[in-house]
Design a protein around this motif. Structure first.
Motif, PDB file in Angstrom:
ATOM      1  N   UNK A  15       0.841  -1.204   0.000  1.00 48.91           N
ATOM      2  CA  UNK A  15       0.000   0.000   0.000  1.00 48.91           C
ATOM      3  C   UNK A  15       0.870   1.245   0.000  1.00 48.91           C
ATOM      4  N   UNK A  16       0.558   2.185  -0.890  1.00 47.39           N
ATOM      5  CA  UNK A  16       1.200   3.496  -0.917  1.00 47.39           C
ATOM      6  C   UNK A  16       0.168   4.476  -0.385  1.00 47.39           C
ATOM      7  N   UNK A  17       0.515   5.145   0.713  1.00 45.36           N
ATOM      8  CA  UNK A  17      -0.441   6.008   1.399  1.00 45.36           C
ATOM      9  C   UNK A  17       0.108   7.426   1.468  1.00 45.36           C
ATOM     10  N   UNK A  29       3.879   7.069   2.885  1.00 47.70           N
ATOM     11  CA  UNK A  29       4.327   5.885   3.603  1.00 47.70           C
ATOM     12  C   UNK A  29       3.963   4.663   2.769  1.00 47.70           C
ATOM     13  N   UNK A  30       4.777   3.644   2.911  1.00 46.35           N
ATOM     14  CA  UNK A  30       4.551   2.362   2.252  1.00 46.35           C
ATOM     15  C   UNK A  30       4.231   1.369   3.347  1.00 46.35           C
ATOM     16  N   UNK A  41       8.661   7.319   2.901  1.00 49.40           N
ATOM     17  CA  UNK A  41       9.469   7.440   1.695  1.00 49.40           C
ATOM     18  C   UNK A  41       9.299   8.823   1.081  1.00 49.40           C
ATOM     19  N   UNK A  42      10.276   9.200   0.255  1.00 50.21           N
ATOM     20  CA  UNK A  42      10.263  10.507  -0.402  1.00 50.21           C
ATOM     21  C   UNK A  42       9.413  10.480  -1.675  1.00 50.21           C
ATOM     22  N   UNK A  49       8.550   3.736  -7.259  1.00 47.83           N
ATOM     23  CA  UNK A  49       7.612   2.642  -6.964  1.00 47.83           C
ATOM     24  C   UNK A  49       6.493   2.596  -7.992  1.00 47.83           C
ATOM     25  N   UNK A  50       5.995   3.748  -8.390  1.00 46.72           N
ATOM     26  CA  UNK A  50       4.882   3.793  -9.343  1.00 46.72           C
ATOM     27  C   UNK A  50       5.292   3.372 -10.750  1.00 46.72           C
TER      28      UNK A  50
END
Length: 66
Positions: A15-17, A29-30, A41-42, A49-50
Motif C-alpha cells: 500500500x502506498x499512502x 508511507x509504504x 518514503x520521499x 515505486x509507481x
C-alpha cells in the motif's frame, strides 16, 4: 546472485499512502500488509515505486528519474 526482472512489478499488496502535513513537502508511507511494517518514503521514491508496473523496463525507469 539473482537476476533482476526486465520489467519489475511492485507487489500488488503493498500500500502506498499519502500522508500530507500542512506546510511541509508531500509525505508518503509504504505499508507491507504481510508484516505490518510502515516506511516513510520521499516523493522520488514514490515516483520509482509507481514505475514498477510490470511493463516498464529498468533502463526506462532509470532514464525517467534523471
Amino acid at each position: 546472485m539473482a537476476k533482476l526482472p526486465e520489467f519489475p512489478l511492485l507487489r500488488q499488496d503493498i500500500e502506498i499512502i499519502a500522508s500530507p502535513s500542512p506546510g511541509k513537502p508531500d509525505r508518503y508511507v509504504i505499508k507491507n500488509p504481510q508484516t505490518s511494517n510502515i516506511t516513510e518514503v520521499s516523493e522520488k521514491e514514490i515516483f520509482i515505486f509507481r514505475q514498477l508496473d510490470g511493463s516498464t523496463s529498468l533502463p526506462v525507469i532509470s532514464e525517467r528519474i534523471r
